[in-house]
Design a protein around this motif. Structure first.
Motif, mmCIF file in Angstrom:
data_model
loop_
_atom_site.group_PDB
_atom_site.id
_atom_site.type_symbol
_atom_site.label_atom_id
_atom_site.label_comp_id
_atom_site.label_asym_id
_atom_site.label_seq_id
_atom_site.Cartn_x
_atom_site.Cartn_y
_atom_site.Cartn_z
ATOM 1 N N ASP A 175 -13.916 51.014 13.281
ATOM 2 C CA ASP A 175 -12.262 49.940 12.589
ATOM 3 C C ASP A 175 -12.166 48.807 14.493
ATOM 4 O O ASP A 175 -12.522 49.834 15.359
ATOM 5 N N PRO A 176 -12.242 47.919 13.714
ATOM 6 C CA PRO A 176 -11.560 47.223 15.120
ATOM 7 C C PRO A 176 -10.884 47.509 16.383
ATOM 8 O O PRO A 176 -11.224 47.543 17.540
ATOM 9 N N ASP A 177 -9.442 48.155 14.914
ATOM 10 C CA ASP A 177 -8.752 48.568 16.540
ATOM 11 C C ASP A 177 -8.665 49.535 17.577
ATOM 12 O O ASP A 177 -8.044 49.830 17.804
ATOM 13 N N GLU A 178 -9.118 50.475 16.681
ATOM 14 C CA GLU A 178 -10.191 51.239 17.835
ATOM 15 C C GLU A 178 -11.378 50.795 18.840
ATOM 16 O O GLU A 178 -10.775 51.530 19.312
ATOM 17 N N VAL A 179 -11.244 50.096 18.342
ATOM 18 C CA VAL A 179 -12.590 49.835 19.968
ATOM 19 C C VAL A 179 -11.590 48.883 20.581
ATOM 20 O O VAL A 179 -11.513 49.459 21.820
ATOM 21 N N LEU A 180 -10.850 48.252 19.830
ATOM 22 C CA LEU A 180 -9.639 47.804 20.684
ATOM 23 C C LEU A 180 -9.161 48.492 21.630
ATOM 24 O O LEU A 180 -8.962 47.854 23.075
ATOM 25 N N SER A 181 -8.176 49.480 21.689
ATOM 26 C CA SER A 181 -7.862 50.614 22.161
ATOM 27 C C SER A 181 -8.661 51.371 23.327
ATOM 28 O O SER A 181 -8.164 51.736 24.164
#
Length: 835
Positions: free
Chosen positions: A594-600
Motif C-alpha cells: 500500500d503506497p499509503d503505508e510507505v508514505l507514512s
RNA sequence: GGGCGGGUGGUGGAAUUGGUAUACACGUAGGACUUAAAAUCCUAUGACCGUAAGGUUGUGAGGGUUCAAGUCCCUCCCCGCCCACCA
C-alpha cells in the motif's frame, strides 16, 4: 540533526501547501512560451492508488518538473475516468448510489495524489461522470451520427451474462469478459456502433508517423487493424443463378481449390439448400453452430466441423465442379464469409479435408524437396515453391504467381483485387446505468432523432435503484424514458443504453486544454496551442483499445476542423509492471504494498526516488523494501550535507573559482559530469535509474572533497574552495529537484536562495571544458589481454605513446619492440598491441 | 502459428553503441563509534588457484568475423508479453 519521519511529514506537507496556495503549477495558454504537454493515462477512481499508479505518475511528474526547469510552459493535468461498472457493483453491495460512491472515491484519490507531491494544475481537474464533461460525449456522438459514423445495427453481439451487457470485440479476452472473466455468449441485438473502420486506412498509415512510440505498440495496432491484400474470386453455383464470392490472399493456389466453404450464417446458404436432400442436415448444423459461443468457435484447436450442402461451385480457372460445404471455421465477419479451400497449402483446409475425406491437389512444389506427394503429407505445405498443375502458370515461383494470377483473373472477370481489414466497427451500446446516456430519441413518426444541442446534457437520473438484474436500469425510469420528440413534439421514447466508457477516455486530453468551457467542447485556440500531447505515459494494457480509439477520435475531430493535429500523442512511454516476489502486484494475488503505508513511513520523496531508481521506466520493477531503505538513506545523507553546511555557519557565497589542486579539479569535473549525464538521461530516453546513480556519484564526490578539506593542514579551506563546495551542493540539489521535490525545496530554502520555489529555477548547465582532465589512464592490451594501465596526457602523439607503453614493465613482459606486428591506438581509451 | 521484447555477480541493474564487463545501489563479511543496540562512517566483495605479487576464467549454449565482441554474423536453448481458425 537527524532527519526523521516526523521531519519528512512536516517538510512534505509544508511544501504541498506552498504549491497549493501559490498555484505553482497552474498554467495558461501563452503563445510566447514553448509549451510541453505531459499526460498520464488518467485513473479509474477506485479510491486507493496502487503502486502502478505511483510509478506511472512519478515518471510523468519527473518529466514535467524537468521540462518546467528547462523553461517550458508545462501542462500537466489530472482527472478521473469515473464511469463504469465497478461503481454499480459497489452501489449494489453498499446499498448506495453510484454517483455518491464515485465522488467519494475521487475525493480520496485526489488526497492521495496530493500526498505524492505531483505537479498537477489542479484547476483543470475533472471527472468524466461530471455532466459538464459527458455533455460533450453526447455532442461528439451526435456529430458522428450526423456524419453517418454512429449507426444502429442489429447483429449477433458479444454478451456477458454476468454483467448483462454487450461487449466490444476488443473487450472479449480469450472468449471471456475482460472485466469479470465470465464466458461470453452471442446474442442478437440492435446496438449502436461507431464506424471506426472508415478510418482504418489512416489509422494504419499514420502509425508510420509515430516514431516515438514503442515499436511493439505500433506492431500491436498494425496487427489489430489487420490489412490484407487479396482477391475476391467469383464462383458460379452449378445449376443455379447464384454466385459465391470468396476472399483469398493466396490466389496462387486457385488451381488447387477442391471445395468451397461458406460460413453457416452466410445469406446464400438457405437459398442454395432449398429442396436438396441435405437441407435438413444443413439446417441442423446451422442451429448447432449458432448455439456455440463465438469464442468457442474461434479458438484455434477446435475440430473443424462442417457439412456438404448438396451443391457444387464452378472453379472459374478450370471449370471444375467442386462441392460446397458450410463450416464452423469460416467466419461471417471476415472477408466475404466464404473461402475456397486448398487443403494442400492451408493447414485449416487440410484438417477439414482429412476429416471429411475430400480430394486434394498439390499446386506448389517444394524447391528443395520436390517429391511432395499427397500420400505422404501429414500437414499442409505453406512454404514457398514453384507452381504445378496450374496450367499456363506452371513453374512460376508462387510469390510472383500471386500477383500474376490476381491480375489475370481480374482481366478475365473471374475476380477483382481487393483489400480486407481485420478491424471491425466499434460496438458502444451498454445496457448499464453508470455511463453517458446515448442522446437519441425514438419517435413513432420521425424515427431516430438526435437530442438537440440546447437540451444537452441528457443527464443521468439520480434516484435509480441498481439491482444488477433485469437489463438496463434506465429503461425502468419512466421520467427518463418518456419524452417529447424534438421534431414533431409528440410523445417519444428515449434511448436507455449508455456509452462504453472507452468513449469517455477517447478525447479527455483535449478537454484538459480548456476544461471549464461550457459553450464549446474545448477552445480551439487552447487546443491549437497545447495539442498534441508531447509525452503520454501509461500501461501497455492500453496498447490497442484506448490508444486506437483516441487516435480515431482525434482524426474525427480534425475532420470537424476543431483541431489541426491528426495524432494525439507524439511520444508514448509504456511503463513496466510493479512486481513482488516475481508476480504482478495485484489485489487478487494479495501481494500488494500500500503506497499509503510507505508514505507514512518514508514519505513521498523516498518512494518516488526508489521507484525510479530500481529499474528503467519501461522495464518490470521488482519491489524491494531494502532498496527503499537505500533511497531513504541517500536523501538523508544529502539533507544532512546541506544542513551541516548552511544551518550553522554563514558562508561567503562570493568569489570566483580558482581551482588550485587535483581535488578541486576533480570535484568541478564531477559536478559538470553530473549535470551532463542527468540532462542526457532526460533527453535521451528517460533513464532515470542511471540519472539517480549519477546524483549519487556527485554526492560521493562532494563527501570525499569535504573530508579532504577538513584534514588540510592549513585549516579552513579558502574562499574559492568554499564557493566550489557550495556550487557543487547547489548543483546536486537542483538536479535532485524533479525526483525528490519536497526535500529539494526545503534544502533550497535552507540555502537561503531568493527564488521562492526550486520548481521554477533554471536547470543547471555544464561546461564541456570542465570535463577534460590533464592526465588520463588508459589500458594497454597485448594480444587482446589487458596487461597494464598507464597514465598519459590526453591526445599524446603515437611515437611517444609507443615508448611509454613499451617501457611499462607489465607490457614489456609480453611485448618487445621487435615482435610488434600491429600497434593500434584508440585515442584516449586504450592501446592494443599485437605481437 | 505470427509479432515484439529479453537472458550480465548473491539481488535490482550499468556499460559513452565494437574499445579496460559488472557503474550506482541492495545484500553479505570485517572494522570504527557505543556499556549495548540502532543509526552512521570506513574497508572488502563475479568465480577459481595463490600467503602475496599475480594468474586463469567469466555476460543463456555452440560456432564465426575482428587487434578487440555483452554489443556484429550464423545455429540453437530458455523466459516474458501481445495477437491468433482473419482465408
Amino acid at each position: 540533526m537527524p532527519y526523521t519521519t516526523n521531519d519528512i511529514r512536516n517538510i512534505e506537507s509544508k511544501w504541498q501547501k506552498f504549491w497549493e496556495t501559490h498555484k505553482t503549477f497552474r498554467v495558461d495558454t501563452d503563445p510566447l512560451k514553448p509549451k510541453y504537454y505531459v499526460l498520464e493515462m488518467f485513473p479509474y477512481p477506485s479510491g486507493k492508488i496502487h503502486m502502478g499508479h505511483v510509478r506511472n505518475y512519478t515518471i510523468a511528474d519527473v518529466i514535467a518538473r524537468y521540462k518546467m526547469m528547462r523553461g517550458f510552459n508545462v501542462l500537466h493535468p489530472i482527472g478521473y475516468d469515473a464511469f463504469g461498472q465497478p461503481a454499480e457493483n459497489a452501489a449494489i453491495k453498499n446499498k448506495t448510489n453510484p454517483a455518491e460512491w464515485t465522488y467519494r472515491c475521487i475525493k480520496q484519490m485526489h488526497d492521495e495524489l496530493k500526498k505524492m507531491g505531483f505537479s498537477y494544475d489542479w484547476d483543470r481537474e475533472f471527472s468524466t461522470c461530471d455532466a459538464e464533461y459527458y455533455k460533450w460525449n453526447q455532442w461528439i456522438f451526435i456529430k458522428m451520427f450526423e456524419r453517418g459514423l454512429a449507426y444502429k445495427k442489429a447483429s449477433s453481439v458479444n454478451w456477458c451474462p454476468d454483467c448483462e451487457t454487450t461487449l466490444a470485440n476488443e473487450e472479449v479476452i480469450n472468449g471471456t469478459c475482460w472485466r469479470c472473466k465470465t464466458t461470453v455468449v452471442q446474442k442478437d441485438l440492435e446496438q449502436w456502433y461507431l464506424k471506426i473502420t472508415q478510418y482504418a486506412p489512416s489509422l494504419l498509415e499514420d502509425l508510420k508517423k509515430l516514431e516515438q512510440w514503442p515499436s511493439r505498440v505500433r506492431a500491436m495496432q498494425e496487427n489489430w487493424i489487420g490489412k490484407s491484400y487479396g482477391v475476391e474470386i467469383l464462383f458460379k453455383v452449378k445449376d443455379a443463378a447464384e454466385t459465391i464470392s470468396v476472399f483469398t490472399t493466396r490466389p496462387d493456389t486457385i488451381f488447387g481449390a477442391t471445395y468451397v466453404v461458406l460460413a453457416p450464417e452466410h445469406s446464400l446458404v438457405k437459398k442454395l439448400i432449398a429442396g436438396t436432400k441435405q437441407e435438413k442436415e444443413t439446417l441442423d448444423f446451422i442451429e448447432k453452430t449458432a448455439n456455440k459461443s463465438k469464442s468457442l468457435r474461434m479458438s484455434g484447436d477446435q475440430r473443424k466441423e462442417g457439412v456438404f450442402i448438396g451443391r457444387y461451385a464452378i472453379n472459374p480457372v478450370n471449370n471444375e465442379a467442386i462441392p460446397i460445404f458450410i463450416g464452423d471455421y469460416v467466419l461471417m465477419e471476415y472477408g466475404t464469409g466464404a473461402i475456397m479451400a486448398v487443403p494442400t497449402h492451408d493447414q485449416r483446409d487440410f484438417e477439414f479435408a482429412k476429416h471429411h475425406k475430400l480430394p486434394m491437389r498439390i499446386v506448389i512444389q517444394d524447391l528443395k524437396n520436390p517429391s511432395l506427394s499427397i500420400e505422404d503429407m501429414s500437414q499442409a505445405y505453406e512454404e514457398e515453391g514453384l507452381l504445378v498443375n496450374s496450367g499456363e502458370f506452371d513453374k512460376t515461383p508462387n510469390e510472383e504467381a500471386k500477383k500474376k494470377i490476381a491480375e489475370w483473373m481480374q482481366l478475365k472477370g473471374f475476380g477483382k483485387l481487393s483489400i480486407h481489414w481485420r478491424l471491425r466497427d466499434w460496438l458502444i451500446s451498454r445496457q448499464r446505468y453508470w455511463g453517458t446516456p446515448i442522446p437519441m430519441i425514438y419517435c413513432a413518426a420521425c424515427g431516430v432523432v438526435p437530442v438537440p444541442f440546447h437540451q444537452l446534457p441528457v443527464e443521468l437520473p439520480k434516484d435509480v435503484t441498481i439491482t444488477g438484474e433485469g437489463g438496463s436500469p434506465l429503461a425502468r425510469v419512466r421520467t427518463f424514458v418518456e419524452c417529447a420528440c424534438p421534431k414533431c413534439g409528440k410523445p417519444a421514447r428515449r434511448e436507455t443504453d449508455t456509452m462504453a466508457t472507452f468513449f469517455d477516455s477517447s478525447w479527455y486530453f483535449l478537454r484538459f486544454c480548456s476544461p471549464r468551457n461550457n459553450e464549446e467542447i474545448f477552445d480551439k485556440k487552447d487546443a491549437q496551442y497545447w495539442m498534441p500531447v508531447d509525452q503520454y505515459i501509461g500501461g501497455i494494457e492500453h496498447a490497442i483499445l484506448h490508444l486506437l480509439y483516441a487516435r480515431f477520435f482525434t482524426k474525427f475531430l480534425k475532420d470537424l476542423d476543431l483541431i489541426t493535429t491528426d495524432e494525439p500523442f507524439t511520444r508514448l512511454l509504456t511503463q513496466g509492471m510493479v512486481l513482488k516476489d516475481n508476480e504482478v502486484m495485484s489485489k487478487s494475488r494479495g501481494n500488494t504494498v500500500d503506497p499509503d503505508e510507505v508514505l507514512s513511513q518514508y514519505g513521498a520523496d523516498t518512494l518516488r526516488l526508489f521507484i525510479l531508481f530500481a529499474a528503467p521506466p519501461e522495464d518490470q520493477l521488482e519491489w524491494n523494501s531494502d532498496g527503499l531503505e537505500g533511497s531513504w538513506r541517500f536523501l538523508n545523507r544529502v539533507y544532512q550535507m546541506v544542513e551541516k553546511r548552511y544551518s550553522t555557519t554563514v558562508i561567503p557565497a562570493q568569489g570566483g573559482i580558482h581551482n588550485q589542486n587535483d581535488a578541486d579539479n576533480t570535484l568541478e569535473r564531477e559536478r559538470n559530469a553530473a549535470i551532463k549525464r542527468v540532462t542526457q538521461s532526460f533527453e535521451e530516453g528517460y533513464k532515470f535509474n542511471t540519472a539517480i546513480s549519477h546524483l549519487m556519484v556527485l554526492a560521493n564526490a562532494i563527501d570525499k572533497y569535504s573530508n579532504i578539506g577538513h584534514s588540510r593542514e592549513s585549516g579552513n579551506p579558502d574562499t574559492s574552495q568554499q564557493t566550489l563546495l557550495n556550487q557543487s551542493i547547489e548543483t546536486l540539489v537542483l538536479l535532485l529537484a524533479p525526483f525528490a521535490p519536497h526535500v529539494a525545496e526545503e534544502m533550497w530554502q535552507m540555502m537561503g536562495k531568493s527564488e521562492a520555489t526550486i520548481a521554477q529555477v533554471a536547470w543547471p548547465t555544464f561546461d564541456e571544458k570542465a570535463l577534460k582532465t590533464s592526465t588520463i589512464i588508459i589500458a594497454v592490451q597485448v594480444n587482446g589481454r589487458v596487461r597494464a594501465q598507464i597514465q598519459i596526457t590526453p591526445d599524446m602523439p603515437q611515437e611517444e605513446l609507443r615508448k611509454i607503453c613499451l617501457a611499462d614493465p607489465g607490457v614489456a613482459k609480453y611485448a618487445q619492440e621487435a615482435a610488434i606486428k600491429k600497434f593500434i591506438v584508440v585515442p584516449n581509451k586504450l592501446v592494443s598491441i599485437v605481437v
